[in-house]
Scaffold this motif. Structure first.
Motif, mmCIF file in Angstrom:
data_model
loop_
_atom_site.group_PDB
_atom_site.id
_atom_site.type_symbol
_atom_site.label_atom_id
_atom_site.label_comp_id
_atom_site.label_asym_id
_atom_site.label_seq_id
_atom_site.Cartn_x
_atom_site.Cartn_y
_atom_site.Cartn_z
ATOM 1 N N TYR A 264 0.837 -1.191 0.000
ATOM 2 C CA TYR A 264 0.000 0.000 0.000
ATOM 3 C C TYR A 264 0.877 1.249 0.000
ATOM 4 C CZ TYR A 264 -3.851 -3.077 1.114
ATOM 5 O OH TYR A 264 -4.798 -4.054 1.063
ATOM 6 N N TYR A 265 0.349 2.325 -0.567
ATOM 7 C CA TYR A 265 1.024 3.614 -0.507
ATOM 8 C C TYR A 265 0.063 4.604 0.144
ATOM 9 C CZ TYR A 265 -1.790 5.104 -4.508
ATOM 10 O OH TYR A 265 -2.835 5.436 -5.326
ATOM 11 N N ASP A 266 0.607 5.607 0.805
ATOM 12 C CA ASP A 266 -0.208 6.606 1.479
ATOM 13 C C ASP A 266 -0.432 7.772 0.526
ATOM 14 O OD1 ASP A 266 -1.415 8.447 3.119
ATOM 15 O OD2 ASP A 266 0.061 8.305 4.726
ATOM 16 N N ALA A 267 -1.625 7.826 -0.050
ATOM 17 C CA ALA A 267 -1.951 8.861 -1.039
ATOM 18 C C ALA A 267 -1.906 10.257 -0.431
ATOM 19 C CB ALA A 267 -3.326 8.591 -1.639
ATOM 20 N N ASP A 268 -2.249 10.407 0.850
ATOM 21 C CA ASP A 268 -2.219 11.724 1.488
ATOM 22 C C ASP A 268 -0.807 12.209 1.768
ATOM 23 O OD1 ASP A 268 -4.966 12.167 1.547
ATOM 24 O OD2 ASP A 268 -5.200 11.065 3.410
ATOM 25 N N PHE A 269 0.133 11.310 1.923
ATOM 26 C CA PHE A 269 1.513 11.672 2.223
ATOM 27 C C PHE A 269 2.301 11.989 0.946
ATOM 28 C CE2 PHE A 269 5.969 10.757 3.121
ATOM 29 C CZ PHE A 269 6.154 11.392 4.341
ATOM 30 N N THR A 270 1.935 11.371 -0.163
ATOM 31 C CA THR A 270 2.674 11.512 -1.418
ATOM 32 C C THR A 270 2.551 12.930 -1.949
ATOM 33 O OG1 THR A 270 2.277 9.186 -1.875
ATOM 34 C CG2 THR A 270 2.970 10.539 -3.729
ATOM 35 N N ARG A 271 3.713 13.572 -2.198
ATOM 36 C CA ARG A 271 3.749 14.959 -2.644
ATOM 37 C C ARG A 271 5.046 15.256 -3.375
ATOM 38 N NH1 ARG A 271 3.157 16.624 3.275
ATOM 39 N NH2 ARG A 271 1.858 14.825 3.050
ATOM 40 N N VAL A 272 5.107 16.412 -4.022
ATOM 41 C CA VAL A 272 6.305 16.837 -4.748
ATOM 42 C C VAL A 272 6.967 17.960 -3.952
ATOM 43 C CG1 VAL A 272 7.181 17.840 -6.892
ATOM 44 C CG2 VAL A 272 5.279 16.221 -6.965
ATOM 45 N N ASP A 273 8.269 17.832 -3.739
ATOM 46 C CA ASP A 273 9.044 18.871 -3.070
ATOM 47 C C ASP A 273 9.277 20.024 -4.041
ATOM 48 O OD1 ASP A 273 10.813 20.168 -1.218
ATOM 49 O OD2 ASP A 273 12.505 19.287 -2.306
ATOM 50 N N GLU A 274 8.827 21.225 -3.669
ATOM 51 C CA GLU A 274 8.983 22.392 -4.549
ATOM 52 C C GLU A 274 10.441 22.703 -4.873
ATOM 53 O OE1 GLU A 274 7.041 25.665 -2.599
ATOM 54 O OE2 GLU A 274 5.112 25.198 -3.513
ATOM 55 N N ALA A 275 11.324 22.539 -3.902
ATOM 56 C CA ALA A 275 12.729 22.917 -4.083
ATOM 57 C C ALA A 275 13.480 21.991 -5.030
ATOM 58 C CB ALA A 275 13.447 22.953 -2.729
ATOM 59 N N SER A 276 13.206 20.695 -4.958
ATOM 60 C CA SER A 276 13.994 19.734 -5.734
ATOM 61 C C SER A 276 13.225 19.044 -6.847
ATOM 62 C CB SER A 276 14.549 18.655 -4.796
ATOM 63 O OG SER A 276 13.474 17.916 -4.238
ATOM 64 N N GLY A 277 11.901 19.062 -6.780
ATOM 65 C CA GLY A 277 11.085 18.340 -7.757
ATOM 66 C C GLY A 277 10.988 16.851 -7.467
ATOM 67 N N LEU A 278 11.555 16.406 -6.338
ATOM 68 C CA LEU A 278 11.485 14.988 -5.957
ATOM 69 C C LEU A 278 10.098 14.662 -5.416
ATOM 70 C CD1 LEU A 278 14.895 14.722 -4.067
ATOM 71 C CD2 LEU A 278 14.379 13.840 -6.352
ATOM 72 N N VAL A 279 9.632 13.452 -5.685
ATOM 73 C CA VAL A 279 8.368 12.978 -5.140
ATOM 74 C C VAL A 279 8.682 12.254 -3.830
ATOM 75 C CG1 VAL A 279 6.396 11.431 -5.486
ATOM 76 C CG2 VAL A 279 7.341 12.703 -7.425
ATOM 77 N N VAL A 280 8.012 12.644 -2.767
ATOM 78 C CA VAL A 280 8.193 12.000 -1.469
ATOM 79 C C VAL A 280 6.970 11.135 -1.213
ATOM 80 C CG1 VAL A 280 8.496 12.390 1.002
ATOM 81 C CG2 VAL A 280 9.565 13.936 -0.644
ATOM 82 N N THR A 281 7.205 9.877 -0.859
ATOM 83 C CA THR A 281 6.099 8.946 -0.630
ATOM 84 C C THR A 281 6.456 7.970 0.472
ATOM 85 O OG1 THR A 281 4.493 7.509 -1.756
ATOM 86 C CG2 THR A 281 6.825 7.233 -2.370
ATOM 87 N N ARG A 282 5.472 7.221 0.930
ATOM 88 C CA ARG A 282 5.726 6.142 1.880
ATOM 89 C C ARG A 282 4.863 4.953 1.504
ATOM 90 N NH1 ARG A 282 3.508 8.972 7.417
ATOM 91 N NH2 ARG A 282 1.362 9.241 6.770
ATOM 92 N N ILE A 283 5.430 3.769 1.711
ATOM 93 C CA ILE A 283 4.715 2.537 1.405
ATOM 94 C C ILE A 283 4.779 1.606 2.603
ATOM 95 C CG2 ILE A 283 5.183 2.715 -1.080
ATOM 96 C CD1 ILE A 283 7.254 0.459 -0.729
ATOM 97 N N ALA A 284 3.873 0.654 2.620
ATOM 98 C CA ALA A 284 3.848 -0.339 3.688
ATOM 99 C C ALA A 284 3.223 -1.611 3.154
ATOM 100 C CB ALA A 284 3.041 0.173 4.877
ATOM 101 N N GLU A 285 3.546 -2.694 3.792
ATOM 102 C CA GLU A 285 2.928 -3.964 3.442
ATOM 103 C C GLU A 285 1.970 -4.315 4.567
ATOM 104 O OE1 GLU A 285 4.639 -8.325 3.143
ATOM 105 O OE2 GLU A 285 5.405 -7.028 1.547
ATOM 106 N N GLY A 286 0.734 -4.566 4.235
ATOM 107 C CA GLY A 286 -0.229 -4.885 5.282
ATOM 108 C C GLY A 286 -1.644 -4.701 4.812
ATOM 109 N N LYS A 287 -2.437 -4.014 5.643
ATOM 110 C CA LYS A 287 -3.841 -3.806 5.317
ATOM 111 C C LYS A 287 -4.115 -2.336 5.033
ATOM 112 C CE LYS A 287 -5.027 -3.447 10.148
ATOM 113 N NZ LYS A 287 -5.894 -3.782 11.201
ATOM 114 N N ALA A 288 -5.228 -2.064 4.398
ATOM 115 C CA ALA A 288 -5.503 -0.715 3.910
ATOM 116 C C ALA A 288 -5.935 0.273 4.982
ATOM 117 C CB ALA A 288 -6.579 -0.779 2.834
ATOM 118 N N ASN A 289 -6.542 -0.165 6.040
ATOM 119 C CA ASN A 289 -7.132 0.759 7.003
ATOM 120 C C ASN A 289 -6.163 1.232 8.069
ATOM 121 O OD1 ASN A 289 -9.576 0.640 5.677
ATOM 122 N ND2 ASN A 289 -10.227 -1.151 6.807
ATOM 123 N N GLY A 290 -5.230 2.066 7.673
ATOM 124 C CA GLY A 290 -4.343 2.741 8.597
ATOM 125 C C GLY A 290 -3.336 1.869 9.308
ATOM 126 N N PRO A 291 -2.260 1.492 8.645
ATOM 127 C CA PRO A 291 -1.233 0.692 9.301
ATOM 128 C C PRO A 291 -0.732 1.293 10.606
ATOM 129 C CG PRO A 291 -0.756 0.899 6.981
ATOM 130 C CD PRO A 291 -1.931 1.778 7.261
#
Length: 139
Positions: A39-66
């Motif tokens: 799973y990936y956290d859609a609310d956490f995934t964003r683009v850093d204005e300064a570098s243009g890098l995409v910051v994200t987080r992933i986890a293995e498990g269940k969908a309802n809030g690891p």
């Protein structure tokens, strides 16, 4: 009574702003396309204005809030920065309880080849949707 209401609203809005600044915003864990447990956290995934890098987080498990009910036997939530143009990723560490923000100097972490090799299909999706992600001034 009005003053109390305004005071409570002010405290609530201030807490929300701090949560967003620290990366502890709402969690929306979505199954990565074509994956069965990642799973990936859609609310956490964003683009850093300064570098243009995409910051994200992933986890293995269940969908309802690891973070809310993350089993001790499961692995941690993994934080990544993605350089989509170069197909490289940066390891920003692990999070076990949802309180970890971006590490100091995170933009200087070494880049490793092949985003999908580390972040899987969630990384590919983040890069494909980069233009529609929120652009944020990250610390």
């Amino acid at each position: 009574m009005k003053r109390l209401g305004v005071c409570l609203l002010s405290v609530s809005l201030g807490a929300s702003a701090l949560a967003l600044a620290g990366g502890a915003a709402a969690e929306t864990w979505k199954l990565a396309p074509g994956e069965t447990k990642t799973y990936y956290d859609a609310d956490f995934t964003r683009v850093d204005e300064a570098s243009g890098l995409v910051v994200t987080r992933i986890a293995e498990g269940k969908a309802n809030g690891p973070y809310k009910a993350w089993p001790a036997g499961k692995g941690p939530i993994l934080l990544f920065a993605l350089d989509c143009a170069a197909n490289k990723w940066m390891d920003l560490g692990m999070d076990f309880d949802g309180t970890k923000g971006l590490p100091k100097g995170w933009r200087k972490e070494p880049k490793v080849d092949d985003i999908s090799g580390a972040v899987g299909k969630a990384g590919k999706l983040a890069c494909e949707t980069k233009d529609s992600l929120p652009k944020v001034a990250l610390p």
